[in-house]
Design a protein around this motif. Structure first.
Motif, PDB file in Angstrom:
ATOM      1  N   ILE A   1       1.698  -8.949   8.553  1.00  0.00           N
ATOM      2  CA  ILE A   1       2.012  -8.175   9.526  1.00  0.00           C
ATOM      3  C   ILE A   1       1.379  -6.690   9.256  1.00  0.00           C
ATOM      4  O   ILE A   1       1.161  -6.490   8.311  1.00  0.00           O
ATOM      5  CB  ILE A   1       3.415  -7.816  10.247  1.00  0.00           C
ATOM      6  N   GLU A   2       1.021  -6.187  10.351  1.00  0.00           N
ATOM      7  CA  GLU A   2       0.490  -4.531   9.996  1.00  0.00           C
ATOM      8  C   GLU A   2       1.491  -3.798  10.329  1.00  0.00           C
ATOM      9  O   GLU A   2       2.317  -3.612  11.503  1.00  0.00           O
ATOM     10  CB  GLU A   2      -0.774  -4.375  11.175  1.00  0.00           C
ATOM     11  N   ILE A   3       1.767  -2.763   9.357  1.00  0.00           N
ATOM     12  CA  ILE A   3       2.739  -1.433   9.839  1.00  0.00           C
ATOM     13  C   ILE A   3       1.855  -0.333   9.782  1.00  0.00           C
ATOM     14  O   ILE A   3       0.693  -0.054   8.957  1.00  0.00           O
ATOM     15  CB  ILE A   3       3.781  -1.757   8.910  1.00  0.00           C
ATOM     16  N   GLU A   4       2.496   0.644  10.273  1.00  0.00           N
ATOM     17  CA  GLU A   4       2.169   2.055  10.534  1.00  0.00           C
ATOM     18  C   GLU A   4       2.903   2.983   9.726  1.00  0.00           C
ATOM     19  O   GLU A   4       4.130   3.000  10.059  1.00  0.00           O
ATOM     20  CB  GLU A   4       1.629   2.540  11.847  1.00  0.00           C
ATOM     21  N   LEU A   5       2.451   3.646   8.930  1.00  0.00           N
ATOM     22  CA  LEU A   5       3.170   5.005   8.080  1.00  0.00           C
ATOM     23  C   LEU A   5       2.602   6.145   8.431  1.00  0.00           C
ATOM     24  O   LEU A   5       1.620   6.378   8.566  1.00  0.00           O
ATOM     25  CB  LEU A   5       3.071   4.567   6.614  1.00  0.00           C
TER      26      LEU A   5
END
Length: 286
Positions: free
Chosen positions: A204-208
């Protein structure tokens, strides 16, 4: 005319003489079957034997060599790893736990199943695997993608498996497993499995959002980060990353403390928030 020879007189203690004679024996500098100190000194003077300072390797040098040893082991380069392991074992500077660890590996450098495992990964062939977890329960997995990775000083088999039972990760990552190699039983058999090899692990892609010192000092993680951009209006660094496992991801994020915030997806953000609240409850309970 015969060549004139010089002689020297050594002023040494009896125990020092004994040590020199032992060195002569160790390096085969003898006259008949007796040690010959003169022959030993000549060999040193002619460069046949070299002197080196012992017991002076720094902790950084030992650590670097041990990291290189682990990389060779991970890559399956067993012969090269054994050579480096023997070099380390010759050093007196090794700590007792590290010496025990290396000696244990040298005595059994690879489990019987490791060769078959490496071959299946290299040829992209699905396989069946038996695994023993921390509670000594045995699990049977059908693996359709795998790679050997190092997480926090241990080797793991990061893999995509048909079986999802017992996996507590979020739904999109439920097929992924991270299995400690040292928990695969020595008597395990890597058996071929029907079906196709998966092209990669589920992800999955996560944003920080990174703040303060972390935002300034952050370096892109090759192969994982898809976006790394500085947002001057908000004074934050926005990072978009592909992950395969929330367990290892959360362990990294916890190190960053308040300088790192998970923005999305909501399921990952909420799960991390719940873990933080559980930690707070533990401290409030004391």
């Amino acid at each position: 005319m015969p060549q004139k020879r010089s002689s020297i007189t050594l002023s040494i203690e009896e125990h020092e003489k004994a040590q020199l004679e032992q060195l002569a024996l160790d390096f085969d500098q003898t006259w008949g079957d007796k040690p010959n100190v003169s022959k030993l000194l000549k060999a040193i003077a002619r460069g046949k034997l070299r002197l080196a300072v012992n017991h002076d390797w720094s902790r950084d040098r030992i650590d670097t060599c041990n990291k290189a040893l682990n990389l060779l082991k991970d890559a399956g380069q067993i012969n090269e790893a054994l050579e480096l392991a023997q070099l380390l074992l010759e050093r007196s500077e090794l700590s007792h736990p590290l010496r025990q660890e290396i000696e244990c590996w040298v005595n059994q450098p690879t489990a019987p199943w490791r060769t078959d495992l490496d071959r299946c990964i290299r040829l992209h062939r699905p396989f069946k695997l038996v695994y023993q977890d921390a509670a000594d329960r045995l699990w049977n997995f059908t693996v359709r993608h795998a790679k050997i990775e190092r997480h926090e000083d241990r080797q793991y088999l990061d893999c995509w498996c048909d079986e999802t039972e017992g996996n507590q990760d979020i739904e999109p990552l439920r097929h992924n497993r991270s299995l400690r190699l040292d928990r695969i039983p020595d008597e395990a058999v890597i058996a071929p499995a029907d079906g196709q090899w998966q092209p990669e692990l589920s992800h999955i892609e996560i944003e920080l959002h990174l703040r303060r010192g972390l935002a300034l000092g952050y370096r892109t993680k090759t192969g994982a980060d898809l976006t790394n951009e500085w947002l001057p209006e908000q004074q934050i660094r926005r990072v978009v990353r592909r992950i395969h496992n929330t367990f290892w991801f959360f362990r990294e994020v916890r190190r960053y403390g308040s300088e790192c915030v998970i923005v999305s997806p909501e399921a990952v953000r909420d799960r991390f928030k719940q873990e933080l609240l559980a930690m707070i409850e533990q401290y409030n309970a004391d």
